[in-house]
Design an enzyme around this catalytic site. Structure first.
Site, mmCIF file in Angstrom:
data_model
loop_
_atom_site.group_PDB
_atom_site.id
_atom_site.type_symbol
_atom_site.label_atom_id
_atom_site.label_comp_id
_atom_site.label_asym_id
_atom_site.label_seq_id
_atom_site.Cartn_x
_atom_site.Cartn_y
_atom_site.Cartn_z
ATOM 1 C CB SER A 297 -8.238 -4.853 -10.804
ATOM 2 O OG SER A 297 -8.087 -4.144 -11.633
ATOM 3 N NE ARG B 224 -5.568 3.010 -7.896
ATOM 4 C CZ ARG B 224 -5.710 1.850 -7.261
ATOM 5 N NH1 ARG B 224 -7.366 1.107 -7.650
ATOM 6 N NH2 ARG B 224 -4.650 1.828 -7.295
ATOM 7 C CG HIS C 74 -8.031 0.658 -15.154
ATOM 8 N ND1 HIS C 74 -8.605 -0.346 -15.019
ATOM 9 C CD2 HIS C 74 -6.819 1.122 -15.075
ATOM 10 C CE1 HIS C 74 -7.705 -1.270 -14.084
ATOM 11 N NE2 HIS C 74 -6.528 -0.125 -14.237
ATOM 12 C CE LYS D 156 -1.040 -5.922 -10.265
ATOM 13 N NZ LYS D 156 -1.912 -5.608 -10.204
HETATM 14 N N1 COA Z 1 -8.807 3.055 -11.313
HETATM 15 C C1 COA Z 1 -9.791 1.732 -10.907
HETATM 16 N N2 COA Z 1 -8.249 1.167 -10.746
HETATM 17 C C2 COA Z 1 -7.336 1.740 -11.085
HETATM 18 C C3 COA Z 1 -6.357 2.817 -11.539
HETATM 19 C C4 COA Z 1 -8.149 3.798 -11.944
HETATM 20 N N3 COA Z 1 -7.874 4.648 -12.691
HETATM 21 N N4 COA Z 1 -5.505 2.685 -11.099
HETATM 22 C C5 COA Z 1 -5.292 1.676 -11.482
HETATM 23 N N5 COA Z 1 -6.402 1.056 -10.604
HETATM 24 C C6 COA Z 1 -5.808 -0.166 -10.198
HETATM 25 C C7 COA Z 1 -6.266 -1.183 -10.759
HETATM 26 O O1 COA Z 1 -7.248 -1.717 -10.953
HETATM 27 C C8 COA Z 1 -4.602 -2.577 -10.209
HETATM 28 O O2 COA Z 1 -5.799 -2.608 -8.896
HETATM 29 P P1 COA Z 1 -5.325 -3.726 -8.068
HETATM 30 O O3 COA Z 1 -4.213 -4.202 -7.575
HETATM 31 O O4 COA Z 1 -5.910 -4.671 -7.241
HETATM 32 O O5 COA Z 1 -5.168 -5.100 -9.910
HETATM 33 C C9 COA Z 1 -3.516 -1.651 -9.328
HETATM 34 O O6 COA Z 1 -4.820 -0.256 -10.108
HETATM 35 C C10 COA Z 1 -2.355 -1.049 -10.572
HETATM 36 O O7 COA Z 1 -2.927 -2.578 -11.757
HETATM 37 P P2 COA Z 1 -3.033 -1.871 -13.238
HETATM 38 O O8 COA Z 1 -3.292 0.104 -13.637
HETATM 39 O O9 COA Z 1 -3.669 -2.629 -14.320
HETATM 40 O O10 COA Z 1 -1.303 -1.844 -13.149
HETATM 41 P P3 COA Z 1 -0.129 -2.515 -13.042
HETATM 42 O O11 COA Z 1 0.291 -2.102 -11.454
HETATM 43 O O12 COA Z 1 -0.908 -4.308 -12.265
HETATM 44 O O13 COA Z 1 0.897 -2.238 -13.255
HETATM 45 C C11 COA Z 1 2.674 -2.322 -15.196
HETATM 46 C C12 COA Z 1 1.815 -2.634 -13.498
HETATM 47 C C13 COA Z 1 2.220 -3.693 -15.847
HETATM 48 C C14 COA Z 1 2.722 -1.448 -15.592
HETATM 49 C C15 COA Z 1 4.247 -3.318 -15.224
HETATM 50 O O14 COA Z 1 3.985 -4.769 -13.838
HETATM 51 C C16 COA Z 1 5.502 -3.402 -15.947
HETATM 52 O O15 COA Z 1 5.541 -2.356 -16.311
HETATM 53 N N6 COA Z 1 4.914 -4.585 -16.232
HETATM 54 C C17 COA Z 1 6.122 -5.442 -17.334
HETATM 55 C C18 COA Z 1 7.440 -5.899 -16.990
HETATM 56 C C19 COA Z 1 8.357 -5.144 -16.442
HETATM 57 O O16 COA Z 1 8.500 -4.172 -17.500
HETATM 58 N N7 COA Z 1 8.570 -4.908 -15.300
HETATM 59 C C20 COA Z 1 9.764 -3.695 -14.706
HETATM 60 C C21 COA Z 1 8.973 -2.837 -13.934
HETATM 61 S S1 COA Z 1 10.502 -1.093 -13.757
#
Ligand code: COA
Length: 162
Positions: A129, A91, A18, A42
């Site tokens: 994560s 990724r 990240h 999640k």
């Molecule tokens: N390096 C390491 N890991 C990465 C990464 C990077 N560059 N990019 C993504 N990841 C990993 C994360 O570690 C995470 O792993 P996990 O699934 O094991 O936890 C996964 O990829 C994605 O996590 P993250 O980058 O934290 O984003 P997310 O997918 O959890 O985020 C939101 C999702 C928050 C953007 C989305 O749920 C949201 O917008 N929520 C708000 C409510 C909403 O509007 N909902 C409607 C959506 S249309």
């Protein structure tokens, strides 16, 4: 020229991948809001204040970064902050399907929504994560995967005093 970009995520916890992405994107925008989401698909392991604190510590040397949190829809938060460009990381091909759905849904909800994707350095492509938490829970060394500042947060959760 767009000067403001938002990087939304759960960041549970923030990883070196990240931070690599944040550094890369900062080169191209004058300000970035890293927005830690309360509501995701999640169940978060760290509380929202903990995830915000971890992100603040991991990005403290990056002056263009503001760390904030939001609850509810991402698009509503983006409207309230007057930003329409979001950053997400890719990724591997396996990330694409979920990111595609997320982008299309957000654009349905907010017509001006734009998204840019960046790839972290290849040495971070396997980090997630969930895997970091699993390794930490089983007593493994996570120093290669999370910024130095994050280790104490993981230790506090997983290393119990005898
Ligand atoms: N390096 C390491 N890991 C990465 C990464 C990077 N560059 N990019 C993504 N990841 C990993 C994360 O570690 C995470 O792993 P996990 O699934 O094991 O936890 C996964 O990829 C994605 O996590 P993250 O980058 O934290 O984003 P997310 O997918 O959890 O985020 C939101 C999702 C928050 C953007 C989305 O749920 C949201 O917008 N929520 C708000 C409510 C909403 O509007 N909902 C409607 C959506 S249309």
């Amino acid at each position: 020229m767009k000067t403001l970009v938002i990087y939304p995520g759960t960041f549970d916890p923030v990883t070196r991948g990240h931070v690599d992405l944040i550094r890369r994107c900062c080169e191209h925008f004058s300000k970035m809001i890293v927005a830690v989401a309360e509501h995701t698909h999640k169940k978060a392991f760290f509380s929202l204040p903990e995830r915000v604190q971890m992100m603040k510590e991991a990005t403290q040397v990056l002056p263009r970064v503001e760390v904030d949190s939001f609850s509810g829809l991402l698009v509503d938060y983006m409207r309230s902050r007057r930003v329409n460009v979001a950053l997400r990381g890719l990724r591997a091909v396996s990330d694409f399907e979920y990111e595609f759905q997320l982008a299309q849904m957000n654009r349905k909800l907010y017509r001006e929504f734009e998204i840019i994707y960046m790839m972290p350095d290849e040495k971070y492509t396997y980090i997630s994560s969930s895997l970091v938490k699993e390794v930490a829970a089983l007593g493994g060394d996570v120093s290669e995967f999370v910024p130095e500042e994050i280790r104490p947060f993981l230790m506090a959760k997983f290393v119990k005093a005898d």
